[in-house]
Scaffold this motif. Structure first.
Motif, PDB file in Angstrom:
ATOM      1  N   VAL A 208     -38.763  45.721 -38.756  1.00  0.00           N
ATOM      2  CA  VAL A 208     -37.331  45.505 -38.979  1.00  0.00           C
ATOM      3  C   VAL A 208     -37.011  46.128 -40.330  1.00  0.00           C
ATOM      4  N   LEU A 209     -36.140  47.129 -40.330  1.00  0.00           N
ATOM      5  CA  LEU A 209     -35.889  47.953 -41.504  1.00  0.00           C
ATOM      6  C   LEU A 209     -34.425  47.828 -41.919  1.00  0.00           C
ATOM      7  N   ASP A 210     -34.206  47.500 -43.169  1.00  0.00           N
ATOM      8  CA  ASP A 210     -32.873  47.185 -43.680  1.00  0.00           C
ATOM      9  C   ASP A 210     -32.175  48.452 -44.185  1.00  0.00           C
ATOM     10  N   ASP A 211     -31.116  48.870 -43.460  1.00  0.00           N
ATOM     11  CA  ASP A 211     -30.299  49.981 -43.932  1.00  0.00           C
ATOM     12  C   ASP A 211     -28.852  49.529 -44.130  1.00  0.00           C
TER      13      ASP A 211
ATOM     14  N   ASN B 226     -40.382  43.282 -49.827  1.00  0.00           N
ATOM     15  CA  ASN B 226     -39.072  43.332 -50.461  1.00  0.00           C
ATOM     16  C   ASN B 226     -39.088  44.312 -51.636  1.00  0.00           C
ATOM     17  N   PRO B 227     -38.235  45.358 -51.606  1.00  0.00           N
ATOM     18  CA  PRO B 227     -38.230  46.353 -52.683  1.00  0.00           C
ATOM     19  C   PRO B 227     -37.319  46.020 -53.860  1.00  0.00           C
ATOM     20  N   VAL B 228     -36.717  44.824 -53.870  1.00  0.00           N
ATOM     21  CA  VAL B 228     -35.719  44.491 -54.900  1.00  0.00           C
ATOM     22  C   VAL B 228     -36.101  43.193 -55.598  1.00  0.00           C
ATOM     23  N   TYR B 229     -36.150  43.227 -56.923  1.00  0.00           N
ATOM     24  CA  TYR B 229     -36.462  42.044 -57.725  1.00  0.00           C
ATOM     25  C   TYR B 229     -35.197  41.223 -57.944  1.00  0.00           C
ATOM     26  N   ASP B 230     -35.284  39.919 -57.729  1.00  0.00           N
ATOM     27  CA  ASP B 230     -34.170  38.999 -57.927  1.00  0.00           C
ATOM     28  C   ASP B 230     -34.331  38.361 -59.304  1.00  0.00           C
TER      29      ASP B 230
ATOM     30  N   LEU C  65     -45.575  42.212 -37.188  1.00  0.00           N
ATOM     31  CA  LEU C  65     -44.158  42.397 -37.465  1.00  0.00           C
ATOM     32  C   LEU C  65     -44.015  42.586 -38.971  1.00  0.00           C
ATOM     33  N   VAL C  66     -43.475  43.724 -39.374  1.00  0.00           N
ATOM     34  CA  VAL C  66     -43.261  44.024 -40.790  1.00  0.00           C
ATOM     35  C   VAL C  66     -41.760  44.129 -41.025  1.00  0.00           C
ATOM     36  N   ILE C  67     -41.260  43.326 -41.965  1.00  0.00           N
ATOM     37  CA  ILE C  67     -39.836  43.321 -42.307  1.00  0.00           C
ATOM     38  C   ILE C  67     -39.683  43.939 -43.698  1.00  0.00           C
ATOM     39  N   VAL C  68     -38.907  45.008 -43.805  1.00  0.00           N
ATOM     40  CA  VAL C  68     -38.658  45.658 -45.092  1.00  0.00           C
ATOM     41  C   VAL C  68     -37.192  45.462 -45.427  1.00  0.00           C
ATOM     42  N   SER C  69     -36.915  44.566 -46.371  1.00  0.00           N
ATOM     43  CA  SER C  69     -35.533  44.199 -46.670  1.00  0.00           C
ATOM     44  C   SER C  69     -35.446  43.517 -48.021  1.00  0.00           C
ATOM     45  N   ASP C  70     -34.235  43.557 -48.622  1.00  0.00           N
ATOM     46  CA  ASP C  70     -34.026  42.828 -49.879  1.00  0.00           C
ATOM     47  C   ASP C  70     -33.862  41.330 -49.654  1.00  0.00           C
TER      48      ASP C  70
END
Length: 477
Positions: A304-307, A414-418, A376-381
């Motif tokens: 699941v890829l977040d665009d 997750n590619p984004v630091y909170d 299942l790999v989820i790539v999302s913020d």
């Protein structure tokens, strides 16, 4: 009671280390889509201070993991600034990790780090020795002296390096000599009055001389092309202004996967369509190189890829989250025996993705689970907002009622630091989450993510870090 307390303390320590690793992989102290640079830096500084004060050995060990260059430099700086607080055995272990990590950092990062150490008046014997050893290992110090002249001077003074002969003259009194026997030093001297000599210099130095001599931009780029590094070629190719000025073509066949994905996303959609075969072939080749021996061994994989619009990133990190997702898409395709990609936008042409719309992660996770993959790999913020919280509820019910034995391996990258939560945003407590900055680190991060489920303690994590450190120290610089 004591055993329970020790176990609980170990779990907390393991969580602290993983939280820091996630931050050190994803955050560069720059602004993100939902937080500005000041909040990012304050949050990151707190984590560095906390880790150094409470888990010094584990803090140093993270140099062997996929932490980004920004955080690697911060770790090294803090370890050297607090050398007096370490035991002799700790200092020896830290010294080996620091030396190996410095060898892997871009030279401009290392010179900037050394300059900050000088500004902070960190001048202990170990720091000077590390500086001397790093400079001694440089393949061409004359080249460095031309390209990073002020930085080399700073290091030489701070580390008390006895630089004599031509190199010393060039750094501290360059105009006292009428000729240099070292070719690149002589080219620098001649470039002050002879425009032909500038094409023998590094691009960043030659650019200044070209401006001084009033050289036409297109002519300059054509002449300097043989001297360009791979990254310089990519930057020139990415810039629309440079393309119009006759920029230099980048060699996509040797480009790292995530950097290549960023380049592809910088192109207008029309250019991506026109160059579809070239770009797709380059992305697949880069993914195959990144997959290595694991290629084709991951079984059935669904991603699941977040665009969504938040994948736009920020002004400083433009489209970075989307670039990571695109690179992960091609890497997972190479790793899987059978692969199904599911973009949140429901687009089916990965090459033409762009940030747009909400983030319906829950619906896409349901679609993914219908495929019954092995992974299942989820790539999302992690900002699931259409509707909010659906992904967490889907994953909770799936783990608790439908797949309690974990037949399907699920991981969220997750590619984004909170900055507000001092971590990357998580989807559900039942699903491990790891920070990611480059798709090339995906296989290692999927392995590391097992420690984020809260079922593995500090000793197992220590063992994993020790193994990673041993592997890291044996690698070629």
């Amino acid at each position: 009671m004591d055993t329970y307390a020790d176990t609980y303390a170990d779990l907390i320590a393991a969580e602290d280390v993983l939280l820091f690793v996630n931050a050190a992989i994803t955050s560069t102290g720059q602004s993100e889509f939902r937080s500005d640079a000041d909040r990012q830096r304050m949050s990151l500084d707190f984590l560095h201070d906390y880790m150094l004060g409470n888990y010094r050995e584990l803090y140093a060990a993270t140099l062997a993991l996929g932490v980004n260059h920004h955080n690697a430099a911060l770790i090294i700086r803090r370890l050297l600034e607090t050398a007096a607080d370490a035991m002799p055995e700790q200092r020896r272990a830290e010294g080996r990790l620091i030396a190996r990590r410095l060898a892997k950092l871009p030279p401009q990062r290392v010179y900037a780090l050394f300059r900050r150490l000088r500004e902070a008046r960190v001048n202990n014997r170990r720091t000077r020795a590390i500086m001397r050893d790093w400079l001694a290992a440089r393949r061409d110090l004359a080249f460095d002296s031309v390209k990073y002249r002020d930085a080399v001077k700073t290091v030489a003074r701070h580390a008390h390096l006895p630089l004599g002969g031509e190199l010393g003259s060039f750094l501290f009194a360059p105009h006292d000599r009428t000729v240099f026997t070292t070719p690149i030093l002589e080219s620098w001297r001649r470039a002050h009055y002879d425009r032909s000599a500038l094409y023998e210099l590094p691009y960043t130095v030659a650019e200044g001389f070209a401006a001084k001599h009033g050289v036409d931009r297109k002519a300059f780029l054509e002449g300097i092309a043989p001297r360009l590094t791979r990254l310089e070629r990519l930057r020139l190719q990415t810039s629309a202004a440079e393309r119009q000025a006759g920029g230099v073509a980048a060699d996509l066949s040797v480009m790292p996967l995530t950097r290549l994905a960023s380049y592809v996303l910088s192109l207008p959609l029309a250019d991506r369509v026109r160059r579809r075969d070239e770009l797709t072939a380059a992305l697949r080749a880069a993914a195959t190189r990144a997959a290595g021996l694991e290629a084709g061994r991951w079984g059935r994989v669904t991603a699941v890829l977040d665009d969504s619009f938040s994948a736009t990133g920020s002004r400083q990190k433009r489209k970075r989250p989307l670039a990571v997702a695109l690179a992960c898409h091609f890497l997972l395709d190479a790793l899987a025996g059978e692969y199904t990609p599911l973009w949140t936008s429901r687009r089916d042409d990965a090459l033409l993705v762009f940030p747009y719309g909400p983030t319906p992660l829950g619906a896409r996770v349901l679609d993914a689970l219908d495929h019954r993959p092995d992974r299942l790999v989820i790539v999302s913020d992690g900002w699931d907002n259409a509707p909010p919280g659906l992904a967490a509820e889907v994953l909770r019910i799936w783990r608790a009622r439908l797949d309690p034995h974990r037949r399907i391996s699920i991981v969220h990258l997750n590619p984004v630091y909170d900055a507000d939560d001092f971590d990357v945003r998580r989807l559900a407590p039942t699903v491990p989450t790891a920070g990611i900055r480059s798709a090339e680190d995906l296989p290692a991060l999927v392995e590391l993510a097992q420690f984020a489920e809260g079922r593995t303690g500090l000793e197992e994590l220590r063992g994993h870090l020790a193994a990673q450190c041993a592997r890291f120290l044996e690698e070629e610089p």
